[in-house]
Write an enzyme that holds these catalytic residues in place. Structure first.
Site, PDB file in Angstrom:
ATOM      1  N   TRP A 137       0.852  -1.190   0.000  1.00 14.86           N
ATOM      2  CA  TRP A 137       0.000   0.000   0.000  1.00 14.86           C
ATOM      3  C   TRP A 137       0.887   1.238   0.000  1.00 14.86           C
ATOM      4  O   TRP A 137       1.815   1.340   0.812  1.00 14.86           O
ATOM      5  CB  TRP A 137      -0.882  -0.045   1.249  1.00 14.86           C
ATOM      6  N   ASP A 218      -0.767  -5.657   9.488  1.00 15.68           N
ATOM      7  CA  ASP A 218      -1.808  -4.742   9.039  1.00 15.68           C
ATOM      8  C   ASP A 218      -2.948  -5.601   8.504  1.00 15.68           C
ATOM      9  O   ASP A 218      -2.806  -6.269   7.482  1.00 15.68           O
ATOM     10  CB  ASP A 218      -1.260  -3.816   7.946  1.00 15.68           C
ATOM     11  N   ALA A 220      -6.641  -5.349   7.235  1.00 13.18           N
ATOM     12  CA  ALA A 220      -7.638  -4.364   6.805  1.00 13.18           C
ATOM     13  C   ALA A 220      -8.808  -4.965   6.042  1.00 13.18           C
ATOM     14  O   ALA A 220      -9.738  -4.233   5.683  1.00 13.18           O
ATOM     15  CB  ALA A 220      -6.966  -3.302   5.926  1.00 13.18           C
ATOM     16  N   LYS A 253     -13.543  -1.552   5.636  1.00  7.88           N
ATOM     17  CA  LYS A 253     -13.956  -2.349   4.481  1.00  7.88           C
ATOM     18  C   LYS A 253     -14.974  -3.412   4.852  1.00  7.88           C
ATOM     19  O   LYS A 253     -15.999  -3.564   4.180  1.00  7.88           O
ATOM     20  CB  LYS A 253     -12.737  -3.013   3.828  1.00  7.88           C
TER      21      LYS A 253
END
Length: 397
Positions: A137, A218, A220, A253
């Site tokens: 990212w 991470d 997400a 999300k």
């Protein structure tokens, strides 16, 4: 005398110009394109078959409940809604969480969690290097860099062959030093969609233990690749295997709460004494960064997780979102041999094995918009547009 007392202008002219955000530029280009059949595969939000990003049913119901029962909008503490963090930890970490050694706080989105973790690392070990797999990212390196930490990239993914290059990753991480940080995508890798196998996760845990590295996960997209427990399995394995581990989490999300900015940070320490120090410093840093996190989105998540009917409906709708994404992956994989690896990958994103020049041609000639590195949002497609994309791609393979 008046000249001596005149205020000195702030040296704002010493600021260095910053490059424009490529994704924001892509959004503007797509918006200005008059072609009715243009295709937006750039923006990273879930879309349904009608290309809408709806509010989830359970979210609507939770909001209605909150509106009718909430008695105050007084401040939260720096730690945010702790019941939210506790309920969410059950979904993410399950039995892997050791409450005596783990501190968790609410944050403004996953980005806030990453930045808070970065600031804590910079305070605890300012000489640490954060190792980040390439590609990743685009905001990862800036977040750690702005906190004052050094970052280094290591090879992770072979774009041409559309698969993880694990041997190269281990070879390059041989340069990592004790106390360095290894950033990891818990599932549904952004941008590649390629996740580590169970054996590779075990090797990563062994590497961190042997070299004294701190894993920073991470996570997400839990629930948008496989079921909730499956998407959390690697993170749980890391927390169970190692004394120290960090997890940044986003609800943006999987609850569709993009603009409400809902996240959390958990840090596991070697013992309860260190955990107390970690928690105190987390709260001090959070207080200086955002004082107190916004309540609304976290209250929605907590309400859903505390109500059996709402949670069931959320998981049902999440399963539908996941099925749509994985169905589109299967359609792409079946449409052309060069796209076959996409069928085995997970999450909202995939990287097309094409050059930047081809990306530009797809945009100019066909109105197909994607990131410059070939990353596409799978959910931006539909059964009707998959053949359109494949036909446009074929000359570039």
């Amino acid at each position: 005398m008046s000249e001596l007392l005149a205020p000195t202008p702030l040296p704002l002219g010493n600021l260095i110009d910053q490059p424009a955000d490529a994704l924001l530029g892509l959004i503007a280009l797509h918006r200005a394109d008059p072609r009715p059949e243009k295709l937006d595969l750039g923006v990273g939000v879930f879309r349904d078959d009608m290309q809408a990003t709806p509010v989830m049913r359970a979210v609507k119901a939770a909001e209605a409940h909150i509106a009718s029962t909430q008695a105050s909008k007084s401040y939260l503490g720096a730690e945010g809604d702790m019941l939210y963090a506790e309920r969410l930890a059950e979904v993410v970490l399950g039995s892997a969480i050791d409450h005596e050694r783990t501190a968790g706080v609410q944050t403004p989105g996953g980005t806030g969690a990453l930045r808070l973790g970065a600031e804590l690392l910079a305070r605890a070990h300012p000489g640490a290097t954060v190792w980040i797999g390439a590609p990743t990212w685009p905001n990862h390196a800036p977040i750690f860099g702005e906190a004052g930490l050094r970052t280094r990239s290591h090879r992770f993914y072979d774009i041409e062959r559309s698969r993880i290059d694990f041997a190269s990753m281990l070879d390059e991480l041989d340069n990592a030093r004790p106390g360095d940080v290894l950033l990891l995508h818990g599932c549904c890798h952004n941008p590649s969609g390629a996740d580590f196998s169970t054996g590779e996760w075990q090797a990563i845990a062994a590497l961190c233990e042997a070299r004294g590295l701190i894993p920073f996960v991470d996570l997400a997209y839990q629930g948008l690749g496989d079921e909730l427990a499956e998407d959390a399995a690697a993170t749980r394995r890391i927390f169970e295997a190692l004394p120290t581990a960090i997890l940044a989490y986003s609800c943006d999300k999987n609850f569709g709460l993009y603009r409400d900015r809902v996240g959390a940070l958990w840090i596991q320490s070697a013992n309860a004494g260190v955990n107390a120090l970690v928690r105190a410093n987390m709260l001090t840093l959070a207080r200086s960064l955002w004082s107190m996190p916004p309540d609304h989105g976290a209250a929605i998540v907590r309400t859903i997780l505390e109500d059996e009917a709402l949670r069931t409906d959320w998981e049902t709708e999440l399963a539908g979102m996941r099925a749509r994404i994985n169905g589109l992956r299967g359609a792409l994989a079946a449409a052309h041999p060069r796209l076959a690896p996409i069928g085995d990958q997970r999450g909202m994103f995939a990287m097309l094995p094409i050059a930047p020049e081809a990306v530009a041609q797809l945009r100019d000639q066909h109105g197909i918009y994607m990131a410059g590195n070939g990353r596409i949002n799978i959910a931006g497609l539909s059964a009707r547009t998959v053949p359109v994309l494949v036909a446009a791609l074929a000359p570039h393979f």
